[in-house]
Motif scaffolding. Structure first.
Motif, mmCIF file in Angstrom:
data_model
loop_
_atom_site.group_PDB
_atom_site.id
_atom_site.type_symbol
_atom_site.label_atom_id
_atom_site.label_comp_id
_atom_site.label_asym_id
_atom_site.label_seq_id
_atom_site.Cartn_x
_atom_site.Cartn_y
_atom_site.Cartn_z
ATOM 1 N N PHE A 191 0.767 -1.283 -0.002
ATOM 2 C CA PHE A 191 0.155 0.055 -0.067
ATOM 3 C C PHE A 191 0.953 1.171 0.042
ATOM 4 O O PHE A 191 0.736 2.072 -0.741
ATOM 5 C CB PHE A 191 -0.981 -0.145 1.063
ATOM 6 N N ILE A 192 2.105 1.183 0.602
ATOM 7 C CA ILE A 192 2.929 2.294 0.922
ATOM 8 C C ILE A 192 4.243 1.621 0.654
ATOM 9 O O ILE A 192 4.625 0.831 1.220
ATOM 10 C CB ILE A 192 2.791 3.030 1.978
ATOM 11 N N TYR A 193 5.145 2.382 -0.545
ATOM 12 C CA TYR A 193 6.176 1.874 -0.831
ATOM 13 C C TYR A 193 7.235 3.078 -1.348
ATOM 14 O O TYR A 193 6.740 3.960 -1.445
ATOM 15 C CB TYR A 193 6.143 0.675 -1.787
ATOM 16 N N PRO A 194 8.470 2.761 -1.222
ATOM 17 C CA PRO A 194 9.443 3.917 -1.453
ATOM 18 C C PRO A 194 9.516 3.988 -2.903
ATOM 19 O O PRO A 194 9.701 2.785 -3.753
ATOM 20 C CB PRO A 194 10.956 3.655 -0.669
ATOM 21 N N CYS A 195 9.953 5.446 -3.381
ATOM 22 C CA CYS A 195 10.446 5.384 -4.639
ATOM 23 C C CYS A 195 11.937 6.449 -4.528
ATOM 24 O O CYS A 195 11.917 7.105 -3.895
ATOM 25 C CB CYS A 195 9.498 6.486 -5.289
ATOM 26 N N LEU A 196 12.852 5.819 -5.191
ATOM 27 C CA LEU A 196 14.043 5.992 -5.324
ATOM 28 C C LEU A 196 14.552 6.918 -6.487
ATOM 29 O O LEU A 196 14.403 6.364 -7.464
ATOM 30 C CB LEU A 196 15.326 5.014 -4.812
ATOM 31 N N THR A 197 15.093 8.199 -6.369
ATOM 32 C CA THR A 197 15.535 8.920 -7.526
ATOM 33 C C THR A 197 17.156 8.437 -7.877
ATOM 34 O O THR A 197 17.931 8.641 -7.164
ATOM 35 C CB THR A 197 15.469 10.063 -7.524
ATOM 36 N N ILE A 198 17.316 7.849 -8.961
ATOM 37 C CA ILE A 198 18.618 7.271 -9.357
ATOM 38 C C ILE A 198 18.839 7.653 -10.893
ATOM 39 O O ILE A 198 18.139 7.112 -11.889
ATOM 40 C CB ILE A 198 18.631 5.773 -9.120
ATOM 41 N N PRO A 233 -5.401 4.140 7.677
ATOM 42 C CA PRO A 233 -6.080 3.138 8.273
ATOM 43 C C PRO A 233 -5.073 1.983 8.588
ATOM 44 O O PRO A 233 -3.881 1.910 8.187
ATOM 45 C CB PRO A 233 -6.956 2.670 7.290
ATOM 46 N N ASN A 234 -5.508 1.085 9.687
ATOM 47 C CA ASN A 234 -4.836 0.058 10.125
ATOM 48 C C ASN A 234 -3.360 0.225 10.507
ATOM 49 O O ASN A 234 -2.377 -0.163 10.219
ATOM 50 C CB ASN A 234 -4.686 -1.129 8.875
ATOM 51 N N SER A 235 -3.245 1.465 11.226
ATOM 52 C CA SER A 235 -1.971 2.085 11.793
ATOM 53 C C SER A 235 -1.923 2.037 13.076
ATOM 54 O O SER A 235 -2.883 2.221 13.820
ATOM 55 C CB SER A 235 -1.741 3.433 11.057
ATOM 56 N N GLU A 236 -0.679 1.931 13.528
ATOM 57 C CA GLU A 236 -0.340 2.209 15.050
ATOM 58 C C GLU A 236 1.120 2.500 15.499
ATOM 59 O O GLU A 236 1.973 2.213 14.588
ATOM 60 C CB GLU A 236 -0.705 0.781 15.636
ATOM 61 N N VAL A 237 1.375 3.269 16.340
ATOM 62 C CA VAL A 237 2.598 3.382 17.142
ATOM 63 C C VAL A 237 2.919 2.175 17.686
ATOM 64 O O VAL A 237 2.289 1.797 18.799
ATOM 65 C CB VAL A 237 2.597 4.919 18.091
ATOM 66 N N GLN A 238 4.034 1.731 17.400
ATOM 67 C CA GLN A 238 4.494 0.420 18.267
ATOM 68 C C GLN A 238 5.608 0.528 19.518
ATOM 69 O O GLN A 238 5.664 -0.128 20.314
ATOM 70 C CB GLN A 238 5.252 -0.679 17.260
ATOM 71 N N GLY A 239 6.031 1.682 19.400
ATOM 72 C CA GLY A 239 7.142 2.136 20.472
ATOM 73 C C GLY A 239 7.834 3.322 20.152
ATOM 74 O O GLY A 239 8.206 3.510 19.165
ATOM 75 N N VAL A 240 7.919 4.021 21.344
ATOM 76 C CA VAL A 240 8.774 5.445 21.274
ATOM 77 C C VAL A 240 9.822 5.156 22.382
ATOM 78 O O VAL A 240 9.538 5.247 23.544
ATOM 79 C CB VAL A 240 7.826 6.374 21.385
ATOM 80 N N LEU A 241 11.138 5.380 22.009
ATOM 81 C CA LEU A 241 12.254 5.449 23.101
ATOM 82 C C LEU A 241 12.888 6.696 22.989
ATOM 83 O O LEU A 241 13.330 7.374 21.825
ATOM 84 C CB LEU A 241 13.093 4.267 22.662
ATOM 85 N N ALA A 267 11.880 5.013 16.951
ATOM 86 C CA ALA A 267 10.457 4.835 17.321
ATOM 87 C C ALA A 267 10.250 3.908 16.097
ATOM 88 O O ALA A 267 10.685 3.714 15.124
ATOM 89 C CB ALA A 267 9.788 6.115 16.978
ATOM 90 N N GLN A 268 9.159 3.043 16.284
ATOM 91 C CA GLN A 268 8.574 2.159 15.342
ATOM 92 C C GLN A 268 7.082 2.171 15.106
ATOM 93 O O GLN A 268 6.428 2.351 16.241
ATOM 94 C CB GLN A 268 9.137 0.534 15.519
ATOM 95 N N PHE A 269 6.654 2.281 14.084
ATOM 96 C CA PHE A 269 5.273 2.545 13.579
ATOM 97 C C PHE A 269 4.817 1.740 12.529
ATOM 98 O O PHE A 269 5.568 1.623 11.605
ATOM 99 C CB PHE A 269 4.827 3.948 13.810
ATOM 100 N N LYS A 270 3.583 1.402 12.415
ATOM 101 C CA LYS A 270 2.824 0.907 11.211
ATOM 102 C C LYS A 270 1.832 1.644 10.382
ATOM 103 O O LYS A 270 1.229 2.419 11.154
ATOM 104 C CB LYS A 270 2.148 -0.381 11.421
ATOM 105 N N LEU A 271 2.121 2.026 9.351
ATOM 106 C CA LEU A 271 1.257 2.472 8.288
ATOM 107 C C LEU A 271 0.417 1.718 7.466
ATOM 108 O O LEU A 271 1.015 1.073 6.348
ATOM 109 C CB LEU A 271 1.700 3.825 7.503
ATOM 110 N N ASN A 272 -0.932 1.126 7.650
ATOM 111 C CA ASN A 272 -1.454 0.336 7.120
ATOM 112 C C ASN A 272 -0.853 -0.728 6.713
ATOM 113 O O ASN A 272 -0.600 -1.582 5.672
ATOM 114 C CB ASN A 272 -2.176 0.853 5.670
#
Length: 280
Positions: free
Chosen positions: A4-11, A152-160, A176-181
């Motif tokens: 659903f979400i993925y990176p785009c790299l300029t090369i 949607p379907n996202s959450e914060v999993q931990g913040v140090l 910090a670790q989190f999920k985006l959908n």
């Protein structure tokens, strides 16, 4: 939705070469859609897009990719491949958080943090990692809570936070670790003078099923100081670039008869309108 979400790299000018390099370096990879402008690759079930031109800037370490490796041997093998023409940012060594870790910028300017751990550390091989620096330092936690409210379907999993004596402010995020959908992402703050910040050299692509989704994400991500760019691109209030695109974009643009005209129509848009592209 997968990817659903993925990176785009300029090369610039080397996307075919880079696609082969990455799929060889990381293994479990394959090359998908390929044309003179973009190449899509899949590695360990995750999609990346490589873009040859368009953005003003090149990648920098403000967005890197945490690579979860299960053995020291795997970490070392990937490290040695990335070293070819690359630049070491943190030496490959034992650290308190991992028995074998290193941070390296490859020959295309993309940064990778190699982490040796277990499958329990993350079920995802590659985790986009956002470093908030410069005038954005200290905004990591606010940003990730904003992003998890948008998707949607996202959450914060931990913040140090940093502890006393760890080299930064104790109200700043160390990790910090989190999920985006379902997509695992990471974030950190750094008040050091790095000389770089978020730019459009690396963007995050959001694949949408409907116009309603496009409208919703577009409106929320440009709020509070974000701005529209062009062709489905925007920059949010923290300086991160997003591409909000219809899932059907590949099919629409690959039509041999109507694809070229649709491309011209898209070039005149900021937010993408699916029906206008379909009708073009």
């Amino acid at each position: 939705m997968k990817n659903f979400i993925y990176p785009c790299l300029t090369i610039r000018g080397k996307i075919t070469e880079a696609a082969e390099f990455y799929t060889h370096t990381f293994g479990e990879g394959k090359i998908g859609v390929s044309n003179p402008y973009i190449v899509e690759i899949e590695m360990s079930g995750q999609k990346f897009m490589l873009l040859t031109d368009g953005p003003v800037n090149d990648p920098n370490p403000a967005i890197s990719f945490m690579v979860m490796c299960e053995t020291a041997e795997e970490t070392e093998d990937i490290w040695h491949k990335l070293q070819e023409g690359g630049k070491v940012m943190m030496a490959l060594d034992a650290y308190p958080w991992s028995p074998k870790y290193g941070w390296i910028e490859d020959k295309y300017g993309v940064s990778w943090q190699l982490y040796t751990g277990t499958k329990e550390d993350s079920a995802q091989k590659f985790c986009p990692t956002l470093m908030f620096t410069g005038d954005k330092a200290g905004q990591a936690e606010t940003a990730l809570r904003f992003y998890t409210s948008v998707f949607p379907n996202s959450e914060v999993q931990g913040v140090l936070k940093y502890a006393e004596g760890e080299g930064d402010r104790t109200d700043f995020v160390k990790h910090a670790q989190f999920k985006l959908n379902g997509t695992v992402m990471m974030a950190m703050d750094s008040s050091a003078e790095h000389g770089f910040g978020f730019n459009d050299g690396i963007s995050l692509m959001v694949s949408c099923e409907t116009q309603e989704e496009i409208d919703s994400y577009w409106t929320q991500l440009i709020a509070n100081g974000g701005f529209e760019v062009a062709c489905g691109w925007l920059t949010d209030q923290y300086g991160i670039s997003w591409q909000i695109i219809p899932k059907s974009i590949g099919k629409l643009m690959s039509d041999p008869e109507r694809g070229p005209h649709r491309m011209q129509v898209m070039m005149g848009m900021k937010k993408l309108i699916i029906k206008e592209l379909e009708d073009a």
